[in-house]
Design an enzyme around this catalytic site. Structure first.
Site: not given
Ligand code: OAD
Ligand code: ZN
Length: 252
Positions: A105, A120, A128, A131, A147, A187
């Site tokens: 976030d 993450h 993309c 590429c 893209c 977590t």
């Protein structure tokens, strides 16, 4: 907030040279970002294998993109909370400090933390698949977006079954294995390899502190468990750090 500090933890706060803070979805919960697991968790309403894998994306980019655009909209509107802000101040007091997050976030950076190790990825960034080019557009002429090279764009996040960014993981492992205090914040500690960092810290001799609303997979390897909201406990810990340490001379 009035919380009890054990003598052992206080002593560690006084003497630690290096500190790692590792965060998960819980640190952003008080900002209004839904967590993945638990009572109102996203994975109660959505199936991860239908939305958070590359196979799902290839099969149905439209649905996967709609889900990410929905989450982007939530994240776009919200702000960091006192937990994020407390972490911003911590590096001033230690010779070495690393912030590792599983969150996509971007709220740690929005709060002002520099040099966040994002395990993450970041939900606000596009990548993309052809590429590898990165971009940060949030609105697209075409949807699902494409893209400039003609390849499909995807959110630059790590999906189930994918490798974590190698440089981020390497830095996170190195910092965790060699720190004096390791904080595991918000977590559930079930997603690898991120969850393994706490074990690495433990094996390296760190004092492991967990901050979570509830006990988790990591509680039994923790030296200290603070049961409660990170937005209340982290500011209390910062105040304690301020009272037992002077600002580090190595930081400007
Ligand atoms: P989870 O949703 O699994 O866990 C969130 C944890 O935060 C739970 O243990 C809650 O008890 C705790 N919690 C909730 N509110 C809190 C608060 N205010 N203060 C403190 N703790 C609180 O989230 P993560 O462990 O981050 O991965 O999930 C790990 C990964 O699983 C995510 O990065 C994502 C997900 O699938 C990918 O998308 C690859
Ligand atoms: Zn491209």
């Amino acid at each position: 907030m009035d919380i009890a500090f054990s003598d052992r933890f206080l002593n560690m706060l006084k003497t630690a040279r290096s500190v790692v803070v590792s965060t998960g979805a819980g640190v952003s919960a008080e900002s209004g970002v839904p967590t993945f697991r638990g009572a109102d968790g996203l994975w109660k309403k959505f199936r991860p294998e239908e939305l958070a894998t590359f196979e799902a994306f290839q099969a149905n980019p439209q649905i996967v993109w709609e889900w990410y655009q929905y989450r982007r909209e939530i994240i776009h509107k919200i702000k960091p909370n006192p937990g994020h802000y407390a972490i911003v101040r911590m590096p001033e007091y230690f010779e070495s400090f690393d912030l590792i997050t599983q969150n996509v976030d971007g709220l740690h950076r929005a709060a002002g933390s520099l040099d966040v190790i994002e395990l993450h990825g970041n939900i606000m960034r596009n990548k993309c698949v052809a590429c590898g080019g990165l971009s940060d557009d949030l609105e697209f002429a075409q949807f699902p977006p494409i893209c400039k090279c003609g390849g499909r764009l995807r959110p630059d996040v790590v999906w189930f079954g994918e490798m974590l960014p190698a440089d981020a993981l390497e830095r996170a492992e190195k910092a965790s294995a060699s720190c004096d205090i390791f904080f595991s914040v918000g977590t559930s500690g079930v997603v690898q390899p991120a969850a393994g960092l706490a074990y690495m810290a433990r094996r390296g001799g760190a004092f492991v502190v967990e901050i979570n609303l509830e006990p988790t997979e990591l509680t039994y390897i923790s030296d200290e468990h603070f049961g409660g909201k990170s937005g209340e406990i982290l500011p209390a810990i910062l105040e304690k750090i301020k009272s037992v340490r002077s600002r580090s001379l190595t930081k400007s």
